[in-house]
Design an enzyme around this catalytic site. Structure first.
Site, short mmCIF file in Angstrom:
data_model
loop_
_atom_site.label_atom_id
_atom_site.label_comp_id
_atom_site.label_asym_id
_atom_site.label_seq_id
_atom_site.Cartn_x
_atom_site.Cartn_y
_atom_site.Cartn_z
N PHE A 148 0.85 -1.19 0.00
CA PHE A 148 0.00 0.00 0.00
C PHE A 148 0.89 1.23 0.00
O PHE A 148 1.66 1.45 0.92
CB PHE A 148 -0.94 0.07 1.21
CG PHE A 148 -1.84 1.29 1.14
CD1 PHE A 148 -3.02 1.25 0.41
CD2 PHE A 148 -1.46 2.50 1.71
CE1 PHE A 148 -3.81 2.39 0.27
CE2 PHE A 148 -2.24 3.63 1.57
CZ PHE A 148 -3.43 3.57 0.86
N ASP A 233 9.39 3.05 1.90
CA ASP A 233 8.19 3.84 2.21
C ASP A 233 7.94 3.71 3.71
O ASP A 233 7.37 2.74 4.18
CB ASP A 233 6.99 3.31 1.41
CG ASP A 233 5.72 4.13 1.68
OD1 ASP A 233 5.70 4.90 2.67
OD2 ASP A 233 4.74 4.01 0.92
N LYS A 262 2.49 11.23 6.85
CA LYS A 262 1.66 11.02 8.04
C LYS A 262 2.15 11.81 9.27
O LYS A 262 1.89 12.99 9.36
CB LYS A 262 1.51 9.52 8.31
CG LYS A 262 0.65 8.86 7.21
CD LYS A 262 0.02 7.56 7.59
CE LYS A 262 -1.05 7.17 6.57
NZ LYS A 262 -0.70 6.04 5.72
C1 LIG Z 1 -0.89 6.10 4.20
C2 LIG Z 1 0.23 5.60 3.38
C3 LIG Z 1 0.56 6.21 2.16
C4 LIG Z 1 -0.28 7.30 1.52
O1 LIG Z 1 -0.37 8.45 2.30
P1 LIG Z 1 -1.53 9.52 1.99
O2 LIG Z 1 -1.15 10.69 2.85
O3 LIG Z 1 -2.81 8.88 2.43
O4 LIG Z 1 -1.50 9.80 0.55
C5 LIG Z 1 1.68 5.77 1.48
N1 LIG Z 1 2.42 4.76 1.97
C6 LIG Z 1 2.12 4.13 3.13
C7 LIG Z 1 2.99 3.03 3.60
C8 LIG Z 1 1.00 4.52 3.86
O5 LIG Z 1 0.70 3.89 4.99
#
Ligand SMILES: *Cc1c(COP(=O)(O)O)cnc(C)c1O
Length: 404
Positions: A148, A233, A262
């Site tokens: 994700f 990520d 985040k």
């Molecule tokens: C939440 C998340 C994203 C996307 O972040 P948004 O601010 O919702 O676009 C990307 N990578 C990971 C691992 C995430 O948990």
């Protein structure tokens, strides 16, 4: 934490407005939040709940953390937005401080996590063509089953979740997706045109999947062998959630590129960034990438306070210590309903033998907010400021909800 006695007319009215006038791209719990403080939120009827989701780790430092609110208020009285057409006095310090936190040279700020992932993908391709020497339009990037990384057209192109992906084609080419946690599969997928490997050090939305020991080290080594960028990520795993600043630290691995978001915005504004050395982010020249709001004064002022808080190590230590307690108690659950508990630090994916949604709804009735991910996984990610007694109370409620 009072007993739920049925939603008020006001709750019903507000929920009806959401239901009728917002796209149904989420399935929220039937609560309408009015206020929040620390680890707790209060609904419009005055009921208090312990937040065990933390906005998917965007609220790691608690709701309205006083240090972060003070930083935001100070900045509100100064300047909030100039765009990148002008420099401002928070920008250079923010970039320098975030780069130092990551042990890297440079920062490229964006707003949301998905934008930072997109930026990392563009960076890997551009680096591949201009530095590594990959023939035009031949670059590939490896991603993993269960990934994700956000919701943009390119990112859903390599999603393996049919719910997230269906009906959005044609999809962006140039991605190869292999099983997570399998170093041999990754080795087989990489070739001379591989410019990057995009990996979550722990797969969050997939259900807090922790890869086998040594896996991140193997990813690092394969990237070195193949001359590809290891792109971590850490949007959800980073900034204290797993007991260290970055989840890659659990295997002493330093990726080439960090993707952050985040919690970087302190739960106040969206702030994301790509962080890497000059040999990577140095590929950009004016006009080749950008964002109107990326690196704005409010974002930078708040993120600088986040970085200063992380530098104390206090939040990482809380996540480690309380996380050990959390996993100790979850590991002792023996209620026939729990199949597996995964996670690290103050972060857990509880694999149930049945559907998770009824459990999260029962938990809400008991004053605890948690959310299912997929059908059978319950995710716990309380703010790192949660008190041990409150955490214990929430776990008591979880036991009650599982027994019911
Ligand atoms: C939440 C998340 C994203 C996307 O972040 P948004 O601010 O919702 O676009 C990307 N990578 C990971 C691992 C995430 O948990």
């Amino acid at each position: 934490m009072s007993e739920k006695t049925g939603a008020s007319a006001e709750t019903e009215r507000l929920r009806r407005l959401s239901d009728e006038h917002s796209a149904h791209n989420y399935h929220p719990l039937p609560i309408v939040v009015a206020e929040a403080d620390g680890a707790f939120v209060t609904d419009v009827d005055g009921r208090r709940y312990l937040d065990m989701l933390s906005a998917y780790s965007a609220v790691n430092f608690g709701h309205r953390n006083p240090r972060l609110v003070a930083a935001a208020e100070r900045q509100l009285g100064r300047v909030t937005l100039v765009s990148r057409a002008f420099d401002h006095d928070q920008f250079g310090p923010f970039c320098a401080e975030l780069a130092a936190l990551c042990g890297k040279d440079m920062v490229l700020p964006m707003n949301t996590g998905a934008e930072a992932v997109e930026t990392a993908l563009k960076t890997a391709r551009k680096w591949g063509y201009e530095v590594k020497g990959v023939p035009a339009d031949q670059a590939n990037i490896v991603t993993f089953v269960g990934n994700f990384h956000g919701r943009t057209t390119t990112i859903v192109s390599f999603s393996t979740d049919p719910v997230a992906k269906a009906s959005y084609g044609p999809y962006t080419p140039g991605f190869r997706t292999v099983p997570y946690g399998d170093a041999d599969a990754l080795r087989d997928a990489m070739d001379a045109n591989t410019v990057g490997v995009l990996v979550e050090p722990i797969q969050g939305e997939a259900g807090v999947l922790v890869p086998p020991p040594g896996y991140l080290r193997a990813v690092r080594d394969l990237c070195d062998e193949r001359g590809a960028l290891m792109i971590a990520d850490e949007v959800q795993t980073g900034l204290g959630r797993t007991g260290t600043t970055f989840a890659c630290e659990h295997e002493d691995v330093v990726p080439d590129v960090y993707v952050l978001g985040k919690a970087l915005g302190g739960g106040i504004v969206p702030v994301s960034a790509v962080v890497a050395d000059t040999g990577v982010l140095g590929v950009y020249k004016p006009g080749e990438h950008g964002s109107t709001f990326g690196g704005n004064p409010m974002a930078c002022a708040i993120a600088r306070e986040v970085i200063a808080m992380l530098k104390t190590g206090e939040f990482q230590a809380r996540s480690r210590d309380l996380g050990a307690h959390l996993h100790g108690r979850l590991g002792a659950l023996d209620l026939g309903m729990v199949r597996e508990v995964r996670g690290r630090g103050l972060w857990a994916g509880i694999e149930l033998n049945g559907l998770a949604r009824p459990v999260s709804e029962r938990l809400m009735e008991l004053g605890v907010l948690a959310k299912e991910t997929h059908d059978t996984t319950l995710r716990l990610a309380p703010p790192l400021v949660v008190e041990r007694d409150d955490l214990d109370w929430a776990l008591d409620q979880l036991e009650a909800a599982l027994k019911a």
